[in-house]
Design a protein around this motif. Sequence first.
Motif, PDB file in Angstrom:
ATOM      1  N   THR A 124       0.756  -1.065   0.368  1.00 25.41           N
ATOM      2  CA  THR A 124       0.381  -0.482  -0.620  1.00 25.41           C
ATOM      3  C   THR A 124       0.926   1.592  -0.067  1.00 25.41           C
ATOM      4  N   VAL A 127       2.667   1.848  -3.335  1.00 29.22           N
ATOM      5  CA  VAL A 127       1.392   2.320  -4.242  1.00 29.22           C
ATOM      6  C   VAL A 127       1.437   4.308  -4.377  1.00 29.22           C
ATOM      7  N   TYR A 131       2.323   7.202  -6.476  1.00 31.17           N
ATOM      8  CA  TYR A 131       1.265   7.872  -6.677  1.00 31.17           C
ATOM      9  C   TYR A 131       1.644   8.980  -6.870  1.00 31.17           C
TER      10      TYR A 131
END
Length: 285
Positions: A124, A127, A131
Amino acid sequence: MENINEYIESGILELYVLGQLSPEEKLQVEEMAAKHTAVKAEIKDIERSMELFAEEHAVEPSEYLRSKILGSLVTNLGDDRIFTKAHTRTEEIFEDDEREADNIVTMPPRQITFFKYAFAACLTLLVISVYGLVTMYNKLQDTNTQLTAMQLDKQKIANEASFKDKELDIYRDTVYRVLRLKGTAKAPTAAMTLAWNTINKKIILDMKSMKLPGHDKQHQYQLWALVGGKPVDLGVFDAGNSIDTSGMKEMKAIAVADAFAVTIEPMGGSVNPTITEMVVSGASK
């Protein structure tokens, strides 16, 4: 090989031996064991280790407890309801025999769940980081685009200022003779300004202020000087949306001229002017 080692060390093989995997995960482990001997050997080692652990910490039940359990199983083998009561009685026997139960050693559970959650948390964060980097990169690209546009605007303003300075210098310089050519019967509203240097004989066209009729892509404007009644070619140029409208355009030099004129000629110019296509003209004095 490093991927196989990571797979073995992930803890999924221990969960497989303990029977705590989903059918899909179990099938995956069996496929890996069929493909890789290292995985198959590790499964056997885990099974053997668990068997040795169970044997080492096994507790022999008392003779009284063994007799009670076996007797209940034999007596109630054919009657489910009685077997249920016997099973309840067996649980009571186990509770009464707490001293023996206290001697049973439970194998500590593996911390596989923790590692799964830790891996999910790391994924997580990865990611989110990707981003954030993509967002920052897009903002940087937008900033670079804006800076480029600002630099182009700045360059355009600088070019226009330079043109204005050059134009003013020409109009202020006494060595230049500023001539204004007027429209002909073909183009009554046409007009053009040129500057003629009486020293170096250069001809400069003011591309910004000229007003000439349009023409197609197969034609160009051609500047002529009339010398002793004969036309002399001073070069071709474009107007309208062409690059020649960026400022002042220098044409061919000429030492002596009685008049100047512009005609519309085929692309590249003509040897002699087309009189019917004359759009502006004017005397040199």
